[in-house]
Structure formats: structure tokens, C-alpha cells
Design a protein around this motif. Structure first.
Motif, PDB file in Angstrom:
ATOM      1  N   GLN A  35       5.724  25.646  70.418  1.00  0.00           N
ATOM      2  CA  GLN A  35       6.847  26.572  70.273  1.00  0.00           C
ATOM      3  C   GLN A  35       8.171  25.836  70.437  1.00  0.00           C
ATOM      4  N   ARG A  36       9.228  26.503  70.000  1.00  0.00           N
ATOM      5  CA  ARG A  36      10.580  25.970  70.153  1.00  0.00           C
ATOM      6  C   ARG A  36      11.101  26.267  71.559  1.00  0.00           C
ATOM      7  N   PHE A  37      12.038  25.462  71.989  1.00  0.00           N
ATOM      8  CA  PHE A  37      12.708  25.695  73.265  1.00  0.00           C
ATOM      9  C   PHE A  37      14.213  25.690  73.022  1.00  0.00           C
ATOM     10  N   PRO A  38      14.927  26.728  73.408  1.00  0.00           N
ATOM     11  CA  PRO A  38      16.387  26.732  73.242  1.00  0.00           C
ATOM     12  C   PRO A  38      17.067  25.534  73.890  1.00  0.00           C
ATOM     13  N   ILE A  39      16.572  25.117  75.048  1.00  0.00           N
ATOM     14  CA  ILE A  39      17.220  23.996  75.728  1.00  0.00           C
ATOM     15  C   ILE A  39      17.088  22.721  74.908  1.00  0.00           C
ATOM     16  N   ALA A  40      15.967  22.583  74.188  1.00  0.00           N
ATOM     17  CA  ALA A  40      15.778  21.424  73.322  1.00  0.00           C
ATOM     18  C   ALA A  40      16.674  21.519  72.088  1.00  0.00           C
ATOM     19  N   ASP A  41      16.732  22.707  71.468  1.00  0.00           N
ATOM     20  CA  ASP A  41      17.604  22.891  70.310  1.00  0.00           C
ATOM     21  C   ASP A  41      19.055  22.567  70.668  1.00  0.00           C
ATOM     22  N   ALA A  42      19.477  22.951  71.862  1.00  0.00           N
ATOM     23  CA  ALA A  42      20.853  22.681  72.292  1.00  0.00           C
ATOM     24  C   ALA A  42      21.103  21.176  72.411  1.00  0.00           C
ATOM     25  N   HIS A  43      20.151  20.450  72.960  1.00  0.00           N
ATOM     26  CA  HIS A  43      20.331  19.004  73.096  1.00  0.00           C
ATOM     27  C   HIS A  43      20.324  18.305  71.743  1.00  0.00           C
ATOM     28  N   GLU A 112      27.518  24.245  75.668  1.00  0.00           N
ATOM     29  CA  GLU A 112      27.967  22.897  75.305  1.00  0.00           C
ATOM     30  C   GLU A 112      27.692  22.595  73.844  1.00  0.00           C
ATOM     31  N   ALA A 113      26.505  22.974  73.377  1.00  0.00           N
ATOM     32  CA  ALA A 113      26.143  22.677  71.991  1.00  0.00           C
ATOM     33  C   ALA A 113      27.113  23.324  71.013  1.00  0.00           C
ATOM     34  N   PHE A 114      27.430  24.601  71.228  1.00  0.00           N
ATOM     35  CA  PHE A 114      28.381  25.280  70.347  1.00  0.00           C
ATOM     36  C   PHE A 114      29.771  24.649  70.461  1.00  0.00           C
ATOM     37  N   SER A 115      30.139  24.221  71.668  1.00  0.00           N
ATOM     38  CA  SER A 115      31.463  23.617  71.843  1.00  0.00           C
ATOM     39  C   SER A 115      31.549  22.265  71.144  1.00  0.00           C
ATOM     40  N   TYR A 116      30.454  21.518  71.105  1.00  0.00           N
ATOM     41  CA  TYR A 116      30.464  20.216  70.439  1.00  0.00           C
ATOM     42  C   TYR A 116      30.750  20.376  68.948  1.00  0.00           C
ATOM     43  N   VAL A 117      30.089  21.348  68.318  1.00  0.00           N
ATOM     44  CA  VAL A 117      30.289  21.530  66.885  1.00  0.00           C
ATOM     45  C   VAL A 117      31.650  22.167  66.613  1.00  0.00           C
ATOM     46  N   TYR A 118      32.085  23.073  67.482  1.00  0.00           N
ATOM     47  CA  TYR A 118      33.426  23.645  67.339  1.00  0.00           C
ATOM     48  C   TYR A 118      34.493  22.567  67.427  1.00  0.00           C
ATOM     49  N   ARG A 119      34.232  21.563  68.255  1.00  0.00           N
ATOM     50  CA  ARG A 119      35.167  20.440  68.376  1.00  0.00           C
ATOM     51  C   ARG A 119      35.325  19.720  67.041  1.00  0.00           C
ATOM     52  N   ARG A 125      33.229  31.099  64.304  1.00  0.00           N
ATOM     53  CA  ARG A 125      31.881  31.604  64.594  1.00  0.00           C
ATOM     54  C   ARG A 125      31.338  30.993  65.874  1.00  0.00           C
ATOM     55  N   TRP A 126      31.531  29.691  66.049  1.00  0.00           N
ATOM     56  CA  TRP A 126      31.022  29.030  67.255  1.00  0.00           C
ATOM     57  C   TRP A 126      31.847  29.427  68.478  1.00  0.00           C
ATOM     58  N   LEU A 127      33.157  29.573  68.300  1.00  0.00           N
ATOM     59  CA  LEU A 127      34.017  29.958  69.417  1.00  0.00           C
ATOM     60  C   LEU A 127      33.644  31.343  69.939  1.00  0.00           C
ATOM     61  N   ASP A 128      33.288  32.253  69.054  1.00  0.00           N
ATOM     62  CA  ASP A 128      32.887  33.596  69.472  1.00  0.00           C
ATOM     63  C   ASP A 128      31.613  33.549  70.307  1.00  0.00           C
ATOM     64  N   VAL A 129      30.676  32.684  69.923  1.00  0.00           N
ATOM     65  CA  VAL A 129      29.447  32.544  70.708  1.00  0.00           C
ATOM     66  C   VAL A 129      29.765  31.940  72.066  1.00  0.00           C
ATOM     67  N   MET A 130      30.633  30.956  72.104  1.00  0.00           N
ATOM     68  CA  MET A 130      31.038  30.360  73.376  1.00  0.00           C
ATOM     69  C   MET A 130      31.642  31.411  74.304  1.00  0.00           C
ATOM     70  N   ALA A 131      32.515  32.248  73.753  1.00  0.00           N
ATOM     71  CA  ALA A 131      33.163  33.284  74.564  1.00  0.00           C
ATOM     72  C   ALA A 131      32.138  34.267  75.108  1.00  0.00           C
ATOM     73  N   SER A 132      31.179  34.653  74.276  1.00  0.00           N
ATOM     74  CA  SER A 132      30.145  35.585  74.709  1.00  0.00           C
ATOM     75  C   SER A 132      29.263  34.950  75.784  1.00  0.00           C
ATOM     76  N   THR A 133      28.928  33.685  75.598  1.00  0.00           N
ATOM     77  CA  THR A 133      28.081  32.975  76.557  1.00  0.00           C
ATOM     78  C   THR A 133      28.760  32.852  77.914  1.00  0.00           C
ATOM     79  N   ALA A 134      30.028  32.496  77.909  1.00  0.00           N
ATOM     80  CA  ALA A 134      30.762  32.359  79.168  1.00  0.00           C
ATOM     81  C   ALA A 134      30.884  33.698  79.881  1.00  0.00           C
ATOM     82  N   GLU A 135      31.144  34.760  79.129  1.00  0.00           N
ATOM     83  CA  GLU A 135      31.248  36.082  79.740  1.00  0.00           C
ATOM     84  C   GLU A 135      29.913  36.512  80.339  1.00  0.00           C
TER      85      GLU A 135
END
Length: 391
Positions: A35-43, A112-119, A125-135
Motif C-alpha cells: 500500500q501507499r503511505f502519505p508520509i512516503a509520498d510527501a518525502h 512541507e511537501a506542498f510548500s516545497y512545490v509552492y516555492r 492550489r498548493w497554498l490553499d492546502v498548506m493553509a488548510s493543513t496548518a489550520e
């Protein structure tokens, strides 16, 4: 839970699985599915984003975006905001964390993963996910108040007895970073309480126990790295005054106690139980991730990291490019596992290469600033605040 509730019978029950793990690692497929792991996809997303910045290769950027899209699909269901956990029921000493339960030890990596690509591309689209994640991290994870300005965070939204040190370190890093990146100063107060718990939990010798519950007082390699990484990122992004001394004391303990006589990572300085392996890839991966963050600051740490890298390529990498998972009591566990820790190592190696380029004063490929992508431009539409930060 049977293992924890009735230890003697529990040991007998799990003994066959431990035996397989020690001598026939490939037998784990008998017990669980792939199976997939989100933590792996993020790295992987972070690693490919770093390669995209280094080389200007559009293919690396596309791979990073692919893993972000996998993360979007894998978010925990039943929650308004974005969060990620494990895709299985996790049995712990304190109870069962069901499949799909958001974890504060996984969610920051996705941020972090979304912030890297947003950078790179400045895609809203990525910034919105970052905002939701932080909240989500600020709102849905309960604090255990331990003092006037000290609080430990729970592992998940249902854990009101937080005492795991690295969990609070992760949340402090995420929210202090988000406070600056997203313009949310209200996150800072929450994060400060968790950071104070981490700083207060450091032992006189510079180490951190896994948890401050009087039970899980072991000291291991990669959890120590988790705490030190969080403190280093906080210090770099916020210049927080309390982190410097803690990092210095923590690194001194780390280099003196969590490496063997050859200068290579060892799993524990204070073990919780008998282990069936000598070394594991996760320790190597997090040693490299930490070493890249602190490169050039501590001579002994740089020496340990250099030895780790040399040994990694000499003994751990296989002809197909993957890495062995563990050095066992007899032989090797050669089964590559994304979660443990191919993904973390991939990100670490990419991050080390990125860091070494910066140390040498070599800028990432200028082509990365002009190539087009579906979300905008690679760098021309980057947020100035994001571009100024190296997470």
C-alpha cells in the motif's frame, strides 16, 4: 493491545512474526498487503522538488506534482481540513489509532511537501492546502496543559494525554513556520507552548526520552533526529532564542551516544527492549536529513554524516538502486520499503545535494526560473516570502 495488556502471553503471540522479521524479512507479505503511505509520498514530493530546483528539469517538477496529487487523494476522510495519518490500524500502548486518523507526526511532512512545490511555481492550489493543513494542526489536535506556557500535543485529534516529545516538536515546527509563511501570528502562541514542552523535556545530558510518561524513556536514533530537525528548522525560520542551546546540547549527545565505534548510526543509546537487528536504514536517512540542515555548524556531526554516506553507498545500496532496510543479527533485510525508509533517504540525499550546492555558492539551474508549468511559472510567480525560506 493484547501484547501490551498481557506482556508474557503477548510476547508468545507475536514471537513468530518477530522470528520472521529477524530471519526471513520477505515473509512480511504474508501478514499485510502492499500500500501507499502519505508520509512516503510527501518525502518523494520534497525530493523531486529539490531536484527540480537544482537542475531545472521539468520531469522532476512533474514527479513532485504527481506525489502532491496522491497526497490530495490520501487525505484523511471525515475531516473538513487536510490531515494525513497511516493507512492501517496502529496499535500502541495507549490504544488503537484507526486507519485514516490524522497524525501530528505525518501531517507536517505533507505541509512541507506542498510548500516545497509552492516555492517553485507559486500555484495557489498548493497554498490553499498548506493553509488548510496548518489550520487543522492548530484547531483539531488537543493540548495537554502542563504549565502556564507549556503544553504537550496529542498524537491525534482524540489523544488528550500528549507526552510524546517528537509529536510536540513537529507541531511547533509546522505552526511556527505557517505563522510566517501564511501570515497567521495566532499560530505562534500555540506553537510556543509546544516548543517550551520540547525544550523543558531535554535531559541534563542533552538527550530526549521518546515520551515524558515515566514509561517510554528510551532514547533512539531517528526520534532524536526528529526533535533536532524540528528545532533546527524553527531556529532557521524564526531565529527563536531558545533553540540554539538545545541544539548544541542535543547534537553533542547525539554524536557521542548514537553512533558506534566506526562513526555509524546505531539504533539506541537506551533501548526499550531486545532488538533483532544491528542497524536500520531509517537511522541513516534521518542522520543525513539532520546533517544537511546543520551542515558546517558542528564538525563532529559533519564527520558522522560523511561516514554514514560512505557506508550507505558501500554496503546498503543494491544494484537496482534501492537500499537494504536493515542489517540483521545475521545477514540483511534486503526488502525495500517506501515507509521504512526509502522515501526518507531519497529526500535526505536530495536535500544534502541541495545543501552542498548552497554551501559551494552554486545557484540552482537558472532554467528553473523560466520554464512553464500548468500552475504558472517555475519561479517568476513565486511568493517572495516563500522564496526567501529554505525549509
Amino acid at each position: 493491545m493484547f501484547y501490551y495488556q498481557r506482556p508474557k502471553l503477548g510476547v508468545a503471540a507475536v514471537a513468530p512474526m518477530i522470528l520472521f522479521e529477524a530471519f526471513i524479512p520477505s515473509a512480511r507479505q504474508m501478514f499485510w498487503k502492499r500500500q501507499r503511505f502519505p508520509i512516503a509520498d510527501a518525502h518523494y514530493a520534497m525530493g523531486f522538488a529539490l531536484l527540480a530546483e537544482l537542475t531545472g528539469d521539468r520531469g522532476y517538477y512533474d514527479r513532485a506534482v504527481h506525489f502532491l496529487e496522491m497526497l490530495e487523494e490520501a487525505r484523511c476522510p471525515g475531516y473538513q481540513l487536510y490531515g494525513w495519518g497511516y493507512p492501517f490500524d496502529w496499535v500502541t500502548r495507549t490504544g488503537i489509532m484507526s486507519n485514516g486518523t490524522p497524525l501530528i507526526t505525518t501531517t507536517p511532512y505533507a505541509y512541507e511537501a506542498f510548500s516545497y512545490v509552492y516555492r517553485i511555481d507559486g500555484n495557489r492550489r498548493w497554498l490553499d492546502v498548506m493553509a488548510s493543513t496548518a489550520e487543522h494542526a492548530a484547531r483539531d489536535f488537543p493540548d495537554r496543559v502542563l504549565g502556564s506556557n507549556i503544553a504537550a500535543v496529542g498524537y491525534n485529534p482524540f489523544d488528550h494525554n500528549g507526552c510524546v516529545v517528537n509529536a510536540s516538536a513537529y507541531r511547533a515546527f509546522l505552526l511556527l513556520t505557517a505563522a510566517g509563511q501564511l501570515g497567521r501570528p495566532d499560530y505562534r502562541e500555540i506553537a510556543e507552548r509546544n516548543l517550551n514542552f520540547v525544550l523543558d523535556s531535554q535531559q541534563p545530558d542533552g538527550s530526549w526520552f521518546y515520551a515524558m510518561d515515566g514509561v517510554r524513556n528510551f532514547v533512539d536514533h531517528f526520534h532524536t533526529c526528529f526533535v533536532l530537525k524540528a528545532l533546527a528548522k524553527i531556529e532557521q525560520s524564526t531565529r527563536h532564542a531558545g533553540c540554539g542551546e538545545a541544539i548544541e546540547r542535543g547534537v553533542e549527545y547525539y554524536v557521542q551516544n548514537l553512533f558506534d565505534e566506526r562513526g555509524l548510526p546505531r539504533p539506541f543509546s537506551r533501548a526499550p527492549r531486545l532488538t533483532v537487528y544491528k542497524q536500520e536504514l531509517y537511522d541513516y536517512a534521518e542522520c543525513i536529513n539532520l546533517g544537511a540542515l546543520l551542515r558546517g555548524r558542528f564538525k563532529e556531526l559533519d564527520e558522522r554524516v560523511n561516514a554514514t554516506l560512505a557506508d550507505l553507498f558501500a554496503r546498503w545500496q543494491k544494484p537496482d538502486g534501492s537500499f537494504r532496510s536493515r542489517r540483521l543479527l545475521l545477514g540483511w533485510d534486503n526488502v525495500p520499503m517506501h515507509r521504512w525508509a526509502q522515501a526518507q533517504l531519497f529526500r535526505g540525499l536530495c536535500f544534502m545535494q541541495f545543501t552542498l550546492q548552497e554551501v559551494k555558492g552554486i545557484e540552482p539551474d537558472p532554467a528553473a526560473r523560466t520554464k512553464q508549468n500548468p500552475g504558472g511559472r517555475w519561479a517568476e510567480e513565486r511568493s517572495p516570502a516563500m522564496a526567501a525560506q529554505r525549509l
